[in-house]
Design a protein around this motif. Structure first.
Motif, PDB file in Angstrom:
ATOM      1  N   UNK A   1       0.833  -1.179   0.000  1.00 17.85           N
ATOM      2  CA  UNK A   1       0.000   0.000   0.000  1.00 17.85           C
ATOM      3  C   UNK A   1       0.877   1.241   0.000  1.00 17.85           C
ATOM      4  N   UNK A   2       0.303   2.346  -0.425  1.00 21.79           N
ATOM      5  CA  UNK A   2       1.038   3.607  -0.375  1.00 21.79           C
ATOM      6  C   UNK A   2       1.558   3.834   1.038  1.00 21.79           C
ATOM      7  N   UNK A   3       2.823   4.227   1.112  1.00 22.92           N
ATOM      8  CA  UNK A   3       3.398   4.518   2.419  1.00 22.92           C
ATOM      9  C   UNK A   3       3.897   3.314   3.182  1.00 22.92           C
ATOM     10  N   UNK A   4       3.879   2.139   2.562  1.00 25.70           N
ATOM     11  CA  UNK A   4       4.302   0.941   3.289  1.00 25.70           C
ATOM     12  C   UNK A   4       5.822   0.785   3.285  1.00 25.70           C
TER      13      UNK A   4
ATOM     14  N   UNK B   1       2.256  -4.406   5.843  1.00 23.06           N
ATOM     15  CA  UNK B   1       2.354  -3.836   7.179  1.00 23.06           C
ATOM     16  C   UNK B   1       2.791  -2.390   7.007  1.00 23.06           C
ATOM     17  N   UNK B   2       2.153  -1.486   7.711  1.00 25.47           N
ATOM     18  CA  UNK B   2       2.568  -0.087   7.616  1.00 25.47           C
ATOM     19  C   UNK B   2       3.571   0.205   8.726  1.00 25.47           C
ATOM     20  N   UNK B   3       4.476   1.167   8.504  1.00 27.31           N
ATOM     21  CA  UNK B   3       5.398   1.542   9.574  1.00 27.31           C
ATOM     22  C   UNK B   3       4.620   1.911  10.831  1.00 27.31           C
TER      23      UNK B   3
ATOM     24  N   UNK C   1      -0.279   9.622  -7.863  1.00 26.81           N
ATOM     25  CA  UNK C   1       0.821   8.697  -7.659  1.00 26.81           C
ATOM     26  C   UNK C   1       1.955   9.276  -6.817  1.00 26.81           C
ATOM     27  N   UNK C   2       2.238   8.610  -5.727  1.00 21.60           N
ATOM     28  CA  UNK C   2       3.508   8.804  -5.046  1.00 21.60           C
ATOM     29  C   UNK C   2       3.848  10.106  -4.352  1.00 21.60           C
ATOM     30  N   UNK C   3       3.082  11.160  -4.562  1.00 20.60           N
ATOM     31  CA  UNK C   3       3.480  12.438  -3.985  1.00 20.60           C
ATOM     32  C   UNK C   3       3.477  12.381  -2.454  1.00 20.60           C
ATOM     33  N   UNK C   4       4.510  12.938  -1.858  1.00 20.86           N
ATOM     34  CA  UNK C   4       4.722  12.754  -0.435  1.00 20.86           C
ATOM     35  C   UNK C   4       4.801  14.091   0.297  1.00 20.86           C
ATOM     36  N   UNK C   5       3.718  14.500   0.917  1.00 17.20           N
ATOM     37  CA  UNK C   5       3.720  15.703   1.742  1.00 17.20           C
ATOM     38  C   UNK C   5       3.146  15.320   3.113  1.00 17.20           C
TER      39      UNK C   5
ATOM     40  N   UNK D   1      -5.636   8.026  -4.128  1.00 15.61           N
ATOM     41  CA  UNK D   1      -5.742   9.426  -3.722  1.00 15.61           C
ATOM     42  C   UNK D   1      -5.721   9.535  -2.201  1.00 15.61           C
ATOM     43  N   UNK D   2      -6.450   8.667  -1.566  1.00 13.70           N
ATOM     44  CA  UNK D   2      -6.490   8.714  -0.108  1.00 13.70           C
ATOM     45  C   UNK D   2      -5.094   8.513   0.478  1.00 13.70           C
ATOM     46  N   UNK D   3      -4.307   7.707  -0.217  1.00 11.41           N
ATOM     47  CA  UNK D   3      -2.956   7.436   0.263  1.00 11.41           C
ATOM     48  C   UNK D   3      -2.031   8.651   0.252  1.00 11.41           C
ATOM     49  N   UNK D   4      -2.478   9.755  -0.332  1.00  6.07           N
ATOM     50  CA  UNK D   4      -1.659  10.983  -0.299  1.00  6.07           C
ATOM     51  C   UNK D   4      -1.644  11.594   1.085  1.00  6.07           C
ATOM     52  N   UNK D   5      -2.619  11.269   1.913  1.00  7.73           N
ATOM     53  CA  UNK D   5      -2.572  11.754   3.291  1.00  7.73           C
ATOM     54  C   UNK D   5      -2.256  10.579   4.213  1.00  7.73           C
ATOM     55  N   UNK D   6      -2.101  10.880   5.474  1.00  5.45           N
ATOM     56  CA  UNK D   6      -1.770   9.818   6.418  1.00  5.45           C
ATOM     57  C   UNK D   6      -0.313   9.421   6.339  1.00  5.45           C
ATOM     58  N   UNK D   7       0.530  10.341   5.845  1.00  3.04           N
ATOM     59  CA  UNK D   7       1.941  10.002   5.668  1.00  3.04           C
ATOM     60  C   UNK D   7       2.794  10.528   6.804  1.00  3.04           C
TER      61      UNK D   7
END
Ligand code: ADP
Ligand code: MG
Length: 704
Positions: free
Chosen positions: A300-303, A450-452, A556-560, A582-588
């Motif tokens: 998943x995004x951010x994994x 697994x997420x960090x 895709x992939x943008x990290x803020x 899109x949702x994966x752009x937050x929660x980072x």
């Protein structure tokens, strides 16, 4: 052996030159074989009658049949706009039926007070069920239908329909063709497989797919035909795999040296998750095996996929090999370059970036550095594929966000070395394993599931325009806490037909509701120049604006990490996987993040399911499974470009995963015993494999 399956369709009674040309152009049917393999996409149970009161908006994608009495009929409108409106009732409720064409003829057939059978696709006006252009029959028609009989529905085109080749016309042709070719249908699967899998014979299956004798026989026919297709594909994939494994020409990364160890002990600011460690071990195993690695990492995004890829590149460097990492967009490539340069600062690695925007002089220096072996890691976009990009010893290729690249493009990276480099493909589009292997061919699959630690699950809400004020109020409170937000729109240009919010409109209204100087809003969309996009992204990342209004380019992939709110406008317009991306752009970052799905009040059943699923779960795999059940694999973002070389006529990679599993098992057993399918009892399978080989042109000359 010549077979009448190859006969030109135009000689079939009822076809002729004109229709033959239409059939060839519109649906690719040229021969009798093509016609027989033109499968229905749906079967309708014409023995079932619905009560009007039973038909709800959940039925908007199924055909229904009602038996109802005509209560009134009237013409409305004039000239070409004239319509025939017929109100009918069945005791449980009433419905409005509408005809635009052939109205006089229909009007003459319909007698108020009498009962008829109406059949068609439900439509809903202000929640009330009705039908446009339903099929009309007298009650006696129903008595002629055998119980349980199912009627095939074929896809057709307007031109074909005008030439009397609507679904009924096509069914008629197939019936005629069947009489001609029935005797020439030759079994394509060996007896042993038919018995083992309890499959229907090809002839029975082809007959029942068009003219089901019962629901059970239709099911058996579908299963048999799907099995055959998927089996043919698996024979190809698995044969290719055993070939790669037997080649034994993979680079061996024996050493884990200073780059890796220093990074691990001194640079890595956190400990790896269990899932990341597991995948690194898998990569280690692959890269000392002597075989070329071909591995897909799904997470998943951010994994933390990018980090895993970086560590693999460090091992490559420890063994004096170069690596490259290819990203789908300029923004992402720059982001990877920045974060990797920063994380490996002080290790003495030479890292370069090459994109379409790289200036000529710089490009020349990079190309020289690569060829001479001065550059250890090259990060870039499609520009990496160009022929002039030559490495001195490329050992590892990392491809980020796989689905944006085609199989062809990947293959070109392989050839940048005499011996093929190891390949890692990373994707955040979770795809069930069997599907991934079928889509991408011969890949091993690793999953980072697994997420960090410390990440809080994103909270997702579904809202409508009526909640707009409350949503903006919420945004303002988050901004007051120092957070940032995205607001995403589905379209750039206003569409005439559809009343969806468009980016510019949105931008205007947001700048009105979030006025300067208190708020800064910036916009990013697909039509902007790459430099402008980057500038905007950079400004957002540096917190020069609190709100970014965007189209789905930010998917895709943008990290803020400081962005905590994702508002998706007209969310019903997006596919499930896109919503999840899109949702994966937050929660980072460490803060609680939110996703707000804005939608209209009235949603189709499918849209309701999609949005409901988003609210219910953050699990990308769960969503991917649902997505595939809802839409089938054909529509999954990127499967088209991903170069699926197989022409599936009946199987669906998403819905038929169990059959895929089954065919893998059977194909595996057979190939283990007879890798080249040389045994006489496997002769049919050699033909089948050939038929589904990506290189084989699609025709039916080799069926029989
Ligand atoms: P992906 O490529 O899967 O979207 P990234 O590798 O970009 O994920 O990681 C997302 C963020 O999480 C990055 O800021 C990265 O530094 C951080 N990260 C990665 N692995 C871990 C970990 N094990 N613990 C904490 N943070 C991590
Ligand atoms: Mg990533």
């Amino acid at each position: 052996m010549a077979s009448n399956l190859d006969n030109d369709i135009k000689f079939l009674p009822g076809v002729g030159e004109v229709r033959a040309r239409l059939l060839a152009n519109d649906v690719g049917i040229r021969t009798l074989g093509d016609l027989i393999y033109y499968f229905p996409f749906r079967w309708i149970d014409r023995t079932r009658f619905y009560r009007i009161s039973e038909i709800t908006e959940d039925h908007d994608d199924t055909f229904v049949q009602i038996r109802a009495r005509v209560l009134s009929k009237q013409f409305t409108g004039f000239g070409r706009g004239q319509r025939l409106m017929v109100r009918v009732g069945d005791g449980s409720g009433t419905a409005e039926l509408v005809w635009f064409r052939g109205t006089k003829w229909i009007e003459r057939r319909i007698e108020p007070g009498r009962e008829y059978i109406f059949f068609g696709r439900p439509s809903f006006f202000r929640g009330e069920f009705g039908m446009t252009h339903p099929e009309l029959e007298g009650l006696e028609a129903a008595s002629g239908r055998p119980a349980g009989a199912l009627q095939a529905v074929y896809s057709t085109t307007e031109k074909l329909t005008n030439a009397h080749l609507g679904t009924k016309g096509i069914a008629g042709l197939i019936a005629t063709a069947w009489g001609v070719v029935e005797g020439s249908i030759v079994e394509t699967l060996p007896d042993k497989v038919l018995k083992q899998m309890e499959l229907m014979s090809l002839k029975e299956a082809l007959f029942n797919i068009h003219f089901p004798q019962s629901a059970a026989q239709l099911k058996a026919a579908e299963f048999r035909l799907k099995f055959e297709e998927l089996f043919g594909i698996q024979l190809n994939i698995m044969a290719k795999r055993s070939e790669r494994i037997s080649r034994e020409d993979g680079f061996i990364f024996t050493r884990v040296g200073d780059y890796f160890n220093t990074f691990w002990h001194e640079k890595l600011p956190f400990s790896l998750t269990g899932a990341q460690k597991k995948v690194i071990k898998e990569i280690r195993k692959d890269t000392i095996s002597g075989r070329q690695m071909n591995r897909l990492i799904q997470g998943d995004v951010g994994s933390g996929k990018t980090l895993v890829a970086l560590m693999a590149m460090l091992i490559a460097a420890d063994n004096d090999f170069q690596s490259c990492m290819m990203a789908p967009t300029e923004i992402l490539a720059r982001q990877h370059f920045a974060s990797i340069s920063q994380m490996t600062d002080g290790l003495g690695l030479r890292i370069a970036i090459l994109t379409g925007a790289t200036k000529t002089a710089e490009r020349r220096a990079i190309l020289e550095g690569l060829a001479a072996g001065y550059i250890d890691i090259l990060i870039g976009t499609h520009a990496l594929i160009e022929d002039r990009v030559q490495f001195s010893n490329l050992g590892l290729v990392v491809i980020d966000e796989q689905h944006r690249f085609g199989v062809e493009q990947r293959a070109r990276l392989w050839t940048k070395n005499e011996r093929p480099p190891h390949v890692l493909v990373m994707t955040a589009t979770p795809i069930p394993r069997t599907l991934a292997m079928t889509l991408y061919g011969d890949l091993d699959v690793s999953v980072i599931d697994e997420l960090p630690p410390g990440r809080r699950p994103i909270k997702t809400y579904q809202k409508t325009d009526a909640d707009r004020l409350a949503v903006w109020g919420f945004l303002k409170r988050e901004i007051a806490k120092g957070r940032q937000a995205y607001v995403v729109y589905p379209l750039i240009k206003e569409s005439e037909k559809m009343d969806y919010k468009d980016l510019y409109d949105g931008f205007e209204s947001i700048t009105r509701d979030f006025p300067r100087p208190e708020y800064q809003v910036i916009a990013v969309h697909g039509k902007m120049k790459a430099e402008d996009k980057q500038l905007a992204m950079r400004e957002f990342k540096e917190r020069q604006a609190q709100i970014m209004v965007a189209t789905s380019v930010i998917e895709v992939g943008v990290d803020v990490p400081n962005a905590t709110v994702m508002v998706i406008e007209s969310a019903e317009r997006f596919g499930l996987s896109q919503l999840h991306q899109l949702r994966g752009r937050v929660g980072r970052g460490g803060e609680q993040s939110y996703c707000v799905l804005m939608s209209g009040q009235k949603l189709s059943k499918e849209a309701r399911q999609r949005l409901g699923a988003m609210v219910a779960t953050n699990d990308g795999f769960e969503l991917a499974e649902l997505d595939m059940r809802l839409r089938g694999s054909g529509d999954i973002a990127g499967t088209q470009q991903s170069g699926l070389a197989f022409d599936l006529r009946i199987a669906d990679l998403g819905r038929d995963q169990q059959i895929i599993e089954l065919t893998r098992r059977v194909a595996g057993e057979i190939l283990d015993a007879d890798p080249l399918l040389e045994r006489p009892e496997n002769a049919l399978l050699r033909t089948l494999k050939e038929r589904f080989s990506p290189q084989t042109p699609k025709d039916f000359s080799n069926i029989s």
